[in-house]
Design a protein around this motif. Sequence first.
Motif, mmCIF file in Angstrom:
data_model
loop_
_atom_site.group_PDB
_atom_site.id
_atom_site.type_symbol
_atom_site.label_atom_id
_atom_site.label_comp_id
_atom_site.label_asym_id
_atom_site.label_seq_id
_atom_site.Cartn_x
_atom_site.Cartn_y
_atom_site.Cartn_z
ATOM 1 N N ALA A 1 -24.280 19.535 -8.873
ATOM 2 C CA ALA A 1 -23.467 20.067 -9.966
ATOM 3 C C ALA A 1 -23.663 21.576 -10.104
ATOM 4 O O ALA A 1 -22.716 22.307 -10.412
ATOM 5 C CB ALA A 1 -23.808 19.361 -11.273
ATOM 6 N N ALA A 2 -24.896 22.043 -9.886
ATOM 7 C CA ALA A 2 -25.159 23.487 -9.950
ATOM 8 C C ALA A 2 -24.383 24.222 -8.866
ATOM 9 O O ALA A 2 -23.868 25.325 -9.091
ATOM 10 C CB ALA A 2 -26.658 23.751 -9.810
ATOM 11 N N LEU B 1 -19.642 27.737 -7.760
ATOM 12 C CA LEU B 1 -18.321 27.905 -7.147
ATOM 13 C C LEU B 1 -17.254 28.117 -8.215
ATOM 14 O O LEU B 1 -16.375 28.989 -8.078
ATOM 15 C CB LEU B 1 -18.000 26.684 -6.291
ATOM 16 C CG LEU B 1 -16.625 26.668 -5.599
ATOM 17 C CD1 LEU B 1 -16.462 27.895 -4.705
ATOM 18 C CD2 LEU B 1 -16.451 25.387 -4.801
ATOM 19 N N VAL B 2 -17.309 27.337 -9.290
ATOM 20 C CA VAL B 2 -16.336 27.482 -10.377
ATOM 21 C C VAL B 2 -16.490 28.845 -11.046
ATOM 22 O O VAL B 2 -15.490 29.491 -11.410
ATOM 23 C CB VAL B 2 -16.504 26.337 -11.394
ATOM 24 C CG1 VAL B 2 -15.680 26.596 -12.650
ATOM 25 C CG2 VAL B 2 -16.094 25.010 -10.778
ATOM 26 N N THR C 1 -21.274 16.596 -16.228
ATOM 27 C CA THR C 1 -22.254 15.873 -15.407
ATOM 28 C C THR C 1 -23.182 15.060 -16.285
ATOM 29 O O THR C 1 -23.502 13.896 -15.977
ATOM 30 C CB THR C 1 -23.068 16.869 -14.568
ATOM 31 O OG1 THR C 1 -22.180 17.612 -13.729
ATOM 32 C CG2 THR C 1 -24.087 16.145 -13.703
ATOM 33 N N LEU C 2 -23.606 15.659 -17.398
ATOM 34 C CA LEU C 2 -24.473 14.948 -18.349
ATOM 35 C C LEU C 2 -23.775 13.712 -18.905
ATOM 36 O O LEU C 2 -24.412 12.669 -19.107
ATOM 37 C CB LEU C 2 -24.866 15.898 -19.486
ATOM 38 C CG LEU C 2 -25.697 15.314 -20.629
ATOM 39 C CD1 LEU C 2 -27.055 14.814 -20.116
ATOM 40 C CD2 LEU C 2 -25.894 16.353 -21.731
ATOM 41 N N PRO D 1 -17.821 27.198 -15.983
ATOM 42 C CA PRO D 1 -19.070 26.764 -15.326
ATOM 43 C C PRO D 1 -19.943 25.906 -16.233
ATOM 44 O O PRO D 1 -20.584 24.950 -15.762
ATOM 45 C CB PRO D 1 -19.763 28.088 -14.980
ATOM 46 C CG PRO D 1 -18.680 29.105 -14.970
ATOM 47 C CD PRO D 1 -17.708 28.663 -16.005
ATOM 48 N N LEU D 2 -19.983 26.233 -17.535
ATOM 49 C CA LEU D 2 -20.761 25.419 -18.476
ATOM 50 C C LEU D 2 -20.184 24.014 -18.589
ATOM 51 O O LEU D 2 -20.926 23.029 -18.742
ATOM 52 C CB LEU D 2 -20.775 26.104 -19.844
ATOM 53 C CG LEU D 2 -21.583 25.425 -20.954
ATOM 54 C CD1 LEU D 2 -23.044 25.270 -20.556
ATOM 55 C CD2 LEU D 2 -21.467 26.213 -22.248
#
Length: 371
Positions: free
Chosen positions: A106-107, A112-113, A286-287, A279-280
């Motif tokens: 995810a990071a 990338l985003v 994901t959480l 990005p956040l």
Amino acid sequence: MIVFRYLSREVLVTLSAVSAVLLVIIMSGRFIKYLAQAAQGMLDPGVLFLIMGYRLPGFLQLILPLGLFLGILLAYGRLYLESEMTVLSATGMSQQRLLGMTLMPAALIAVLVAWLSLSLAPQGVTQVSQIINQQDALTEFDTLVPGRFQNLRDGSRVTYTEQLSDDRSKLAGVFISEKRLSQDKSKDRGISVLVAEKGRQEVQADGNRYLILENGYRYDGNPGQADYRAIKYDTYGVLLPKPEVSQEVTEREAIPTSELIGSTGLRERAELQWRLSLPLLVFIVTLMAVPLSRVNPRQGRFLKLLPAILLYMAYLTILIAARGALEKGKLPIGLGLWPVHGLFLLIGLGLMFWEPLRLKRASRRAEVARG
């Protein structure tokens, strides 16, 4: 490490497949829109793929978070369905450890985003705006396609040419139909129809361009009435609008991020917070996705898919609504979009710890019942 590589591969492969499907769907819809503009003579068909290429970063910055969210749901859902997660849990794989492993790919997606939203997407919008400005500066003659009726001048003129030379300097079999309006453009005075055997483009010394028609007729009148006037001509000149190239780009999406940082305008500050939010968004979805992917094999892997998608759409919809409220000054700019992220962060934490607590309480009740 083997488990980490296996889980990461499953998530990234599914993410790639889902994102590719979403990208094709979204780009197809946008390409059809540009294709319709090209058919009407508003765009040169030769720049369509160039425009789509420049718009690609803007599409990907929104597709990748959703692709990651669905990728986790589908990949982990399959592992739960095939009892692979049960085996991993028996070897000590907790929900928190699974989340930690998932946050690593995810990071990568978040980086990338961030690159797309902070750098590539604004540059792409700038290039598209410049291409559109250049297309607006083309004369009607420059956008003609032989063998096709084209609406020009916002539909007030229809032009057709049977043949067009490769250098776009000569035409054959010309037809032009144009509405005749009063000087204030409030009253329709009928139509004028021009037909000619051939035509050519002529540029005067002052820069004005004319379409010179030869051996044809002009018909003036009102549809449905018999008072048409026919004029035969040997040579007839039609003035083409003088192109005016505008280099100014006014879209806020095209403003470089470095300029947004020092800006004090509401729209610019809201745009900066939006770019930082994407990005956040990756980490928060994901959480939420990791606990939502947990399914009972007897219930099927798609049981929680629809509620999960609705939750994601609610997140994105509220985020977009908050962005609009910031631009209009209805929300304090200092508060920004962060309360929305905080709300769904709490939802993700609740989903993460609710299931283990529920199972622990059920286990305790079973022990009490046995005792």
